[in-house]
Design a protein around this motif. Sequence first.
Motif, PDB file in Angstrom:
ATOM      1  N   GLU A  11       0.448  -5.138  -9.671  1.00  0.00           N
ATOM      2  CA  GLU A  11      -0.564  -5.171  -8.509  1.00  0.00           C
ATOM      3  C   GLU A  11      -0.064  -5.605  -7.160  1.00  0.00           C
ATOM      4  OE1 GLU A  11      -1.110  -6.354 -11.748  1.00  0.00           O
ATOM      5  OE2 GLU A  11      -1.832  -4.447 -12.245  1.00  0.00           O
ATOM      6  N   LYS A  12       0.954  -6.768  -7.505  1.00  0.00           N
ATOM      7  CA  LYS A  12       1.447  -7.553  -6.300  1.00  0.00           C
ATOM      8  C   LYS A  12       2.155  -6.518  -5.386  1.00  0.00           C
ATOM      9  CE  LYS A  12       2.653 -12.135  -5.099  1.00  0.00           C
ATOM     10  NZ  LYS A  12       3.041 -13.450  -5.518  1.00  0.00           N
ATOM     11  N   LYS A  13       3.199  -5.757  -6.159  1.00  0.00           N
ATOM     12  CA  LYS A  13       3.890  -4.981  -5.479  1.00  0.00           C
ATOM     13  C   LYS A  13       3.063  -3.895  -4.883  1.00  0.00           C
ATOM     14  CE  LYS A  13       6.748  -4.391  -9.190  1.00  0.00           C
ATOM     15  NZ  LYS A  13       7.678  -3.661  -9.730  1.00  0.00           N
ATOM     16  N   GLN A  14       2.103  -3.404  -5.491  1.00  0.00           N
ATOM     17  CA  GLN A  14       1.226  -2.577  -5.071  1.00  0.00           C
ATOM     18  C   GLN A  14       0.518  -2.726  -3.622  1.00  0.00           C
ATOM     19  OE1 GLN A  14      -1.040  -0.480  -8.147  1.00  0.00           O
ATOM     20  NE2 GLN A  14      -2.632  -0.164  -6.714  1.00  0.00           N
ATOM     21  N   ALA A  15       0.008  -3.951  -3.671  1.00  0.00           N
ATOM     22  CA  ALA A  15      -0.246  -4.727  -2.373  1.00  0.00           C
ATOM     23  C   ALA A  15       0.558  -4.960  -1.298  1.00  0.00           C
ATOM     24  CB  ALA A  15      -1.102  -6.235  -2.816  1.00  0.00           C
ATOM     25  N   LEU A  16       1.685  -4.934  -1.506  1.00  0.00           N
ATOM     26  CA  LEU A  16       2.962  -4.841  -0.611  1.00  0.00           C
ATOM     27  C   LEU A  16       3.002  -3.666   0.010  1.00  0.00           C
ATOM     28  CD1 LEU A  16       5.400  -7.437  -1.919  1.00  0.00           C
ATOM     29  CD2 LEU A  16       3.934  -7.933  -0.105  1.00  0.00           C
ATOM     30  N   ARG A  17       3.135  -2.726  -0.858  1.00  0.00           N
ATOM     31  CA  ARG A  17       3.500  -1.386  -0.371  1.00  0.00           C
ATOM     32  C   ARG A  17       2.543  -0.703   0.533  1.00  0.00           C
ATOM     33  NH1 ARG A  17       4.581   0.648  -6.490  1.00  0.00           N
ATOM     34  NH2 ARG A  17       6.520  -0.739  -6.618  1.00  0.00           N
ATOM     35  N   GLY A  18       2.807  -0.057   1.700  1.00  0.00           N
ATOM     36  CA  GLY A  18       2.128   0.672   2.530  1.00  0.00           C
ATOM     37  C   GLY A  18       1.676  -0.465   3.633  1.00  0.00           C
ATOM     38  N   VAL A  19       1.671  -1.856   3.086  1.00  0.00           N
ATOM     39  CA  VAL A  19       0.979  -2.852   3.949  1.00  0.00           C
ATOM     40  C   VAL A  19       2.320  -3.605   4.555  1.00  0.00           C
ATOM     41  CG1 VAL A  19      -0.494  -4.832   4.318  1.00  0.00           C
ATOM     42  CG2 VAL A  19      -1.008  -2.992   2.567  1.00  0.00           C
ATOM     43  N   ARG A  20       2.985  -4.200   3.968  1.00  0.00           N
ATOM     44  CA  ARG A  20       4.249  -5.088   4.480  1.00  0.00           C
ATOM     45  C   ARG A  20       5.568  -4.147   4.328  1.00  0.00           C
ATOM     46  NH1 ARG A  20       4.705 -10.750   3.015  1.00  0.00           N
ATOM     47  NH2 ARG A  20       5.753 -10.600   4.883  1.00  0.00           N
ATOM     48  N   ILE A  21       5.470  -3.034   3.389  1.00  0.00           N
ATOM     49  CA  ILE A  21       6.941  -2.251   3.410  1.00  0.00           C
ATOM     50  C   ILE A  21       6.268  -0.935   3.321  1.00  0.00           C
ATOM     51  CG2 ILE A  21       8.912  -1.864   2.148  1.00  0.00           C
ATOM     52  CD1 ILE A  21       8.662  -4.217   0.566  1.00  0.00           C
ATOM     53  N   ALA A  22       6.994   0.045   4.255  1.00  0.00           N
ATOM     54  CA  ALA A  22       6.222   1.163   4.395  1.00  0.00           C
ATOM     55  C   ALA A  22       7.484   2.054   4.366  1.00  0.00           C
ATOM     56  CB  ALA A  22       5.671   1.625   5.666  1.00  0.00           C
ATOM     57  N   GLN A  81       2.329   6.754  -4.117  1.00  0.00           N
ATOM     58  CA  GLN A  81       2.739   5.617  -4.367  1.00  0.00           C
ATOM     59  C   GLN A  81       3.221   4.527  -3.490  1.00  0.00           C
ATOM     60  OE1 GLN A  81       5.293   7.166  -7.482  1.00  0.00           O
ATOM     61  NE2 GLN A  81       3.698   7.196  -8.963  1.00  0.00           N
ATOM     62  N   PHE A  82       4.288   5.025  -2.723  1.00  0.00           N
ATOM     63  CA  PHE A  82       4.545   4.116  -1.497  1.00  0.00           C
ATOM     64  C   PHE A  82       3.841   3.348  -0.796  1.00  0.00           C
ATOM     65  CE2 PHE A  82       9.143   6.487  -2.196  1.00  0.00           C
ATOM     66  CZ  PHE A  82       9.117   5.771  -3.387  1.00  0.00           C
ATOM     67  N   LYS A  83       2.519   4.340  -0.738  1.00  0.00           N
ATOM     68  CA  LYS A  83       1.644   3.668   0.118  1.00  0.00           C
ATOM     69  C   LYS A  83       0.759   2.724  -0.349  1.00  0.00           C
ATOM     70  CE  LYS A  83      -0.877   7.146   2.499  1.00  0.00           C
ATOM     71  NZ  LYS A  83      -1.205   8.720   2.422  1.00  0.00           N
ATOM     72  N   GLY A  84       1.110   2.158  -1.920  1.00  0.00           N
ATOM     73  CA  GLY A  84       0.551   1.198  -2.319  1.00  0.00           C
ATOM     74  C   GLY A  84      -0.731   1.672  -2.787  1.00  0.00           C
ATOM     75  N   LEU A  85      -1.212   2.842  -3.137  1.00  0.00           N
ATOM     76  CA  LEU A  85      -2.342   3.443  -3.643  1.00  0.00           C
ATOM     77  C   LEU A  85      -2.411   3.114  -5.016  1.00  0.00           C
ATOM     78  CD1 LEU A  85      -2.685   6.526  -1.644  1.00  0.00           C
ATOM     79  CD2 LEU A  85      -3.341   4.162  -0.871  1.00  0.00           C
ATOM     80  N   ILE A  94      -4.616   4.189   3.946  1.00  0.00           N
ATOM     81  CA  ILE A  94      -3.688   3.008   3.830  1.00  0.00           C
ATOM     82  C   ILE A  94      -4.492   1.557   3.903  1.00  0.00           C
ATOM     83  CG2 ILE A  94      -1.628   1.601   3.690  1.00  0.00           C
ATOM     84  CD1 ILE A  94      -0.234   4.330   4.710  1.00  0.00           C
ATOM     85  N   PRO A  95      -4.844   1.790   5.227  1.00  0.00           N
ATOM     86  CA  PRO A  95      -5.690   0.401   5.590  1.00  0.00           C
ATOM     87  C   PRO A  95      -7.007   0.373   4.733  1.00  0.00           C
ATOM     88  CG  PRO A  95      -5.450   1.901   7.448  1.00  0.00           C
ATOM     89  CD  PRO A  95      -4.402   2.242   6.361  1.00  0.00           C
ATOM     90  N   VAL A  96      -7.610   1.498   4.541  1.00  0.00           N
ATOM     91  CA  VAL A  96      -8.820   1.296   3.978  1.00  0.00           C
ATOM     92  C   VAL A  96      -8.642   0.959   2.505  1.00  0.00           C
ATOM     93  CG1 VAL A  96     -10.852   2.674   3.215  1.00  0.00           C
ATOM     94  CG2 VAL A  96      -9.976   3.147   5.533  1.00  0.00           C
ATOM     95  N   GLN A  97      -7.869   1.603   1.692  1.00  0.00           N
ATOM     96  CA  GLN A  97      -7.666   1.356   0.333  1.00  0.00           C
ATOM     97  C   GLN A  97      -7.176  -0.064   0.067  1.00  0.00           C
ATOM     98  OE1 GLN A  97      -8.373   3.058  -2.603  1.00  0.00           O
ATOM     99  NE2 GLN A  97      -9.538   4.470  -1.418  1.00  0.00           N
ATOM    100  N   HIS A  98      -6.348  -0.465   0.927  1.00  0.00           N
ATOM    101  CA  HIS A  98      -5.967  -1.898   0.854  1.00  0.00           C
ATOM    102  C   HIS A  98      -6.964  -2.920   1.764  1.00  0.00           C
ATOM    103  CE1 HIS A  98      -1.995  -1.329  -0.829  1.00  0.00           C
ATOM    104  NE2 HIS A  98      -1.880  -0.315  -0.007  1.00  0.00           N
ATOM    105  N   HIS A  99      -7.936  -2.619   1.930  1.00  0.00           N
ATOM    106  CA  HIS A  99      -9.100  -3.532   2.715  1.00  0.00           C
ATOM    107  C   HIS A  99      -8.782  -3.998   4.020  1.00  0.00           C
ATOM    108  CE1 HIS A  99     -11.065  -2.351  -1.065  1.00  0.00           C
ATOM    109  NE2 HIS A  99     -10.202  -2.763  -1.693  1.00  0.00           N
TER     110      HIS A  99
END
Lengths: 318, 550
Positions: free
Chosen positions: B93-104, A220-224, B127-132
């Motif tokens: 959705e917006k938070k999900q897009a931040l997590r892993g990408v801008r905040i890890a 979840q923290f990975k934003g998946l 992480i990079p693949v799922q977030h495109h």
Amino acid sequence: MLSIIRLILERLGLGVLVLFAVSLIIFLGVELLPGDLCQALQGQSATESTLAACRKELGLEQSAPTRYFHWLANIAQGDFGKSLANGREISELIGVRLANTFFLALVAAVIAVPLSLILGILAALYRNSWFDRSINVLTLASISFPEFFVAYILILVFSVQLGWFPSLSDVSPDTPLLERLHKVFLPALTLTLVVMAHMMRMTRAAIINLMASPYIEMAQFKGLSRSHIIIHHALPNAWAPIVNVVALNLAYLIVGVVIVEVVFVYPGLGQLIVDSVQKRDIPVVQACSIIFAATYVLLNLTADILSIATNPRLLHPK
Amino acid sequence: MANNTPAANDDHEVLLEMRDLRIDGRRDDQWHEIIKGIDLTLHRGEVLGLIGESGAGKSTLGIAAMGYVKPGCRFSGGRITFDGIDMLTASEEKKQALRGVRIAYVAQSAAASFNPAHKLIDQFAEIPVQHHKSSKAEAYADAKDLYSKLQLPEPEQIGFRYPHQVSGGQLQRAMTAMAMSCRPDLIIFDEPTTALDVTTQIEVLMTMKDIVEQFNTAAIYITHDLAVVAQMADRIMVLRYGELVEEAPTRVMLANPKQAYTKSLWAVRSFRKTSVLKTQQQATQPIISVQNVTAAYGVLDILHEISFDLQRGQTVSVVGESGSGKSTTARVITGLLPPRLGQVLFQGQALPPDYRQRSKDQLRQVQMIYQMADTAINPRQRVREIIGRPLSFYLGMDSQQVETRTRELLAMIELNPDQFIDRFPSELSGGQKQRICIARALAAEPQCIICDEVTSALDQLVAEGILRLLDRLQRELNLAYMFITHDLATVKAISDEVVVMLKGKIVEQGSKDKIFSPPYPEYTEKLLASVPQMNPDWMKQLIAQRESRS
């Protein structure tokens, strides 16, 4: 890899041992019945001389252990002996019936297993939503009604009122596949309704159980996305319990069909066993019991092996 | 809190800002405030240390930066702004897009936080693949690059292993690499080295600090270890009960803590055992004597020729990394693992190697206290049953005697009998549970108690209380302690004798003064050098030292 092969061989060995024990119990069970086959066959009309002749013909004058090993050796070669009722080879008698039972089980499994898994995953995904609740209520309701009741309701709706499917599943070996599918649809649907709740609820529970683990939180923290988390992170770790329940229910599809086969007059193994019990055709009952036992053992064995094989720690040792 | 101006970072842009943040947690069907109005400011590239005891709300605050609360919690007030985005009103959705990408996020237990079913590199690439952000191939290449930057061995191959196939320290670095996968602006380190050995910890700390500096990533570093935070953070916030106690740049805070609570945290490491006159006791027969013990799990020898003595009224500390055989030694003494060679003597008499062959009286003499009090006591039993059981089992007391004695024991461990005797473990704090475990061990009236990492899971202040209690009981009851630990500060505090273990062998043993004064054998020196010091320059100096040597 070696350790897995060893495990599989061990389990196979254990399975054979279980079957051996089952055959012993079946044989002893029959031995314990009062009287013997010949008395059962001839009933009131038996005389000393006809009984003796009969026993000689069936080899009953030999000692029990000899007969047991003889019987076992024959079974191992696929020879189940002859039916007492009509004198036909049992293997021949069972062959067609077994194929029918497997066919019905297969159709039911093809519907029930994917459906339960998908519904289980969806229920976990939308936990405590109206969808989750209603799917739980529906599956629980269907498992709570007796099979014959479910079967008759289905007949009433789909056969009597709508007229979509026949209420009798009288297939014969030369029935074409499509017609056969059409005919077994209602019994397969009945079985599906009976086994689905168990599999679906276990899938849901296994996934939800894992949702509290740290690696899911990490995901979840990975934003998946939630669906990615459930399918890629929870499901691969939930296989062991799911596979076991699926196997148990598949076994039930084969072994537990007696009532459904009787209701739909489907020429399967369940019908045969009921008929044979009524006719006191003991060799046929014995043969069916062995086959049912083997099915159980084999399916549980497969489940065991699959749940071991899906464990990454065993699959990829250090 | 307006006067808490961050010293060095005024000119930087603010990345994360929390204003009067309040979070509720649900307990006993009621909402309780667990974060009580905290202000936090973090600038780009800055490392902020959050320190406090468990229950202070450090982790809750850390993950709140991602706009996330644990199940059973809720945001109840205040504001969180990350780079201009309001994290409390932003859509999922917006938070999900931040997590892993801008905040890890880097978790405490890497072993539990990696999915056992997937390869390390796939969990990285996800992480990079799922977030495109990049293709799988690019992500793989980047992973290998980061693995090598984090000094993982065989960076080309290590990613293709499963989590259980690499060591704890390597996993923690792989997790840091994973956090870096999208080059985030902010990483939250949640006690990332707490579960590691000192020698491993220092290596992980070095690489983490290095990578954060290289990419100018801002970080929130959560820990309860002051010495660690001193190395990592530019600025420190001390939290207690969900409130801010004090905030200052690291050097200012270390040199001059203002609040009494902060001072008490700083003072923890000052506890020293009241020394007893050892010389008089040397002559007496040891309580426990471990003689040439070699023990194995299966065919693999885990212990090689271990020998040491436990004297009445003394503490022997057994120190070493995980896997060095400390706990196995305890298992041999208690009879859980019969040794392959050698024997254990109790007051000169050989004990049967297997606990099943020992008499009740022999069993009674050696008791154990474990690291995780939580798992060592039955959650379904009340305190009176937990402590009462050994009383009736070993000493054959009737219910009246058990009651009286249980109350005495509770008083001995400084818990009020009337208040605690009918509680369930879930109604006790971590330190109280450990005290109950001590009382249970004392109930058997043993001569010797084996303490297996008993303070490792506790906060420093609580741990110190436990150490003081153990010390007092030792003096009063003349007990012998075998104290298993990997924490050298604890060793210094409580030991008389020290045994240093490495890979199942004793590398050094002797009195505490001898062990802690030069010349040191190589391994002891490495252990000692790895213990973080409060001096914020300590790690830099150590790195410089190691570089000049190599």
